[in-house]
Write a protein that holds these residues in place. Structure first.
Motif, short mmCIF file in Angstrom:
data_model
loop_
_atom_site.label_atom_id
_atom_site.label_comp_id
_atom_site.label_asym_id
_atom_site.label_seq_id
_atom_site.Cartn_x
_atom_site.Cartn_y
_atom_site.Cartn_z
N ASN A 136 36.12 40.55 41.18
CA ASN A 136 34.90 39.98 41.76
C ASN A 136 34.13 39.22 40.67
N THR B 123 34.11 43.55 38.76
CA THR B 123 34.63 44.78 39.35
C THR B 123 35.84 44.47 40.21
N ARG B 124 36.63 45.51 40.46
CA ARG B 124 37.80 45.34 41.34
C ARG B 124 37.35 45.21 42.78
N PRO B 125 38.03 44.37 43.56
CA PRO B 125 37.65 44.27 44.98
C PRO B 125 38.08 45.53 45.72
N ARG B 126 37.43 45.79 46.82
CA ARG B 126 37.78 46.94 47.64
C ARG B 126 38.90 46.55 48.58
N ARG B 127 39.75 47.52 48.89
CA ARG B 127 40.85 47.25 49.83
C ARG B 127 40.29 47.04 51.23
N GLU B 128 41.04 46.26 51.99
CA GLU B 128 40.73 46.17 53.42
C GLU B 128 40.95 47.55 54.01
N ARG B 129 40.15 47.91 54.96
CA ARG B 129 40.31 49.21 55.59
C ARG B 129 41.04 49.05 56.90
N ASN C 204 49.60 50.88 42.77
CA ASN C 204 48.25 50.79 43.32
C ASN C 204 47.73 49.35 43.25
N ASP C 205 47.95 48.68 42.12
CA ASP C 205 47.51 47.28 41.98
C ASP C 205 48.28 46.38 42.95
N LEU D 50 46.94 46.85 46.42
CA LEU D 50 45.66 46.16 46.59
C LEU D 50 45.88 44.67 46.82
N CYS E 70 47.14 44.24 50.34
CA CYS E 70 46.06 44.40 51.32
C CYS E 70 45.22 43.13 51.41
#
Length: 170
Positions: A85, A89-95, A122-123, A126, A129
């Motif tokens: 971002n 910070t890391r972006p949040r995953r789509e839910r 994990n990366d 993400l 996603c």
């Protein structure tokens, strides 16, 4: 001869003076592998159990193998890093959209699992996603189904004593 309290008090300080062993140092921290909390269908969970008994990889090993194969299929490179971002910070995953339906109380709910996966997977998850605009639950479910089919794990386990014979066409 009975032991007196004076003798006991003389020996007690000697025990306290012994050097204590150093506390056990942990070599692994909880942050070494992130936990992926997802819910999978009852049938996929049954197939996952059968695959665990067959391969002996464990739940985390099977999830990592399935995700690795599926993410390779999607074309996400192994060294993929998610975009950051503007604030760093890391972006949040789509839910995954929660599917609330009214069900009969006898119906089986999805099973919650929480395997530990590597930071690399994990990366990549993400990035997948963000690319596919779906949640990790959908990606893991699809990856698991494809991997289980590739490994030859049947959709429904055979009942002991039951033998399925293909029907002949006449």
């Amino acid at each position: 001869m009975p032991r007196t309290t004076a003798t006991a008090t003389r020996k007690a300080p000697a025990k306290r003076a012994e050097p204590q062993a150093a506390p056990h140092l942990r070599t692994k921290r909880r942050q070494d592998k992130p936990t992926l909390g997802i819910r999978i269908s009852y049938h996929t969970n049954e197939r996952l159990t059968a695959a665990n008994e067959t391969t002996g990889l464990g739940i985390s090993g099977i999830i990592e193998a399935a995700l690795s194969d599926y993410l390779d299929f999607l074309g996400i490179p192994p060294d993929a890093q998610p975009p950051l971002n503007p604030d760093g910070t890391r972006p949040r995953r789509e839910r995954t959209v929660k599917k609330r339906t009214r069900r009969h109380p006898d119906e089986i709910d999805d099973q919650a699992i929480a395997p530990r996966i590597t930071h690399q997977i994990n990366d990549r998850l993400l990035v997948a996603c963000l690319d596919t605009a779906t949640g990790p639950q959908d990606i893991v479910e699809t990856a698991l189904k494809a991997w289980l089919r590739k490994q030859g794990i049947p959709l429904y386990p055979e009942t002991p004593g039951e033998r399925r014979t293909p029907k002949r066409r006449t």
